[in-house]
Design a protein around this motif. Structure first.
Motif, mmCIF file in Angstrom:
data_model
loop_
_atom_site.group_PDB
_atom_site.id
_atom_site.type_symbol
_atom_site.label_atom_id
_atom_site.label_comp_id
_atom_site.label_asym_id
_atom_site.label_seq_id
_atom_site.Cartn_x
_atom_site.Cartn_y
_atom_site.Cartn_z
ATOM 1 N N GLN A 36 21.663 -8.083 -27.150
ATOM 2 C CA GLN A 36 22.025 -8.371 -28.346
ATOM 3 C C GLN A 36 20.937 -8.283 -29.288
ATOM 4 N N LEU A 37 20.429 -7.273 -28.728
ATOM 5 C CA LEU A 37 18.724 -7.249 -29.721
ATOM 6 C C LEU A 37 19.116 -6.836 -31.498
ATOM 7 N N ASP A 38 19.986 -5.821 -30.946
ATOM 8 C CA ASP A 38 20.451 -4.915 -32.465
ATOM 9 C C ASP A 38 21.163 -6.014 -33.434
ATOM 10 N N ASP A 39 21.963 -6.572 -33.127
ATOM 11 C CA ASP A 39 22.925 -7.569 -33.369
ATOM 12 C C ASP A 39 22.012 -8.896 -34.434
ATOM 13 N N ALA A 40 20.563 -9.198 -33.347
ATOM 14 C CA ALA A 40 19.936 -10.256 -33.685
ATOM 15 C C ALA A 40 19.039 -9.174 -35.288
ATOM 16 N N GLU A 41 18.762 -8.204 -34.597
ATOM 17 C CA GLU A 41 18.464 -7.750 -36.143
ATOM 18 C C GLU A 41 19.080 -7.008 -37.352
ATOM 19 N N ARG A 42 20.576 -7.029 -36.981
ATOM 20 C CA ARG A 42 21.014 -7.372 -38.545
ATOM 21 C C ARG A 42 20.489 -8.444 -38.807
#
Length: 124
Positions: free
Chosen positions: A82-88
């Protein structure tokens, strides 16, 4: 026997409500104790997660820097997938990316919150 219990981590900033709103959105908390110079963010169990106090003439830390050191930073655990979603999401809330994870070579990414404090999203 402990001498004291851990209270709340307090961040200096120019606008406590704005920074509390940012972290409430990041952490899923609610804004409480909303006063002109002091605002708290509570977690889902009513525990104080963070507090923010207004400082006149606030100067944000610079990362990385030895002249204007960060003093401290916050690490937030995010499931790796979920890291990419959290970054967005944190970028949409007003964070700025300072250092990526080098294409997955590191387990963290460094950001600046809207008041300039560094924080990390860490893969767990």
């Amino acid at each position: 026997m402990a001498v004291a219990a851990m209270g709340v981590t307090v961040l200096d900033c120019p606008d406590p409500r704005a920074l509390a709103d940012f972290y409430a959105a990041v952490l899923g908390g609610t804004v409480q104790a909303d006063r002109e110079d002091w605002v708290e963010v509570l977690g889902t169990h009513g525990n104080r997660l963070l507090a923010f106090q207004r400082v006149v003439g606030y100067v944000p830390p610079r990362w990385p820097s030895t002249e204007h050191s960060q003093q401290l930073h916050l690490d937030f655990d995010v499931p790796r997938e979920q890291l990419d979603d959290a970054e967005r999401e944190v970028l949409a809330l007003g964070a700025t990316l300072l250092q990526g994870d080098d294409g997955g070579e590191r387990d963290w990414r460094v950001y600046r919150d809207p008041a300039g404090h560094p924080f990390c999203l860490c893969a767990c």
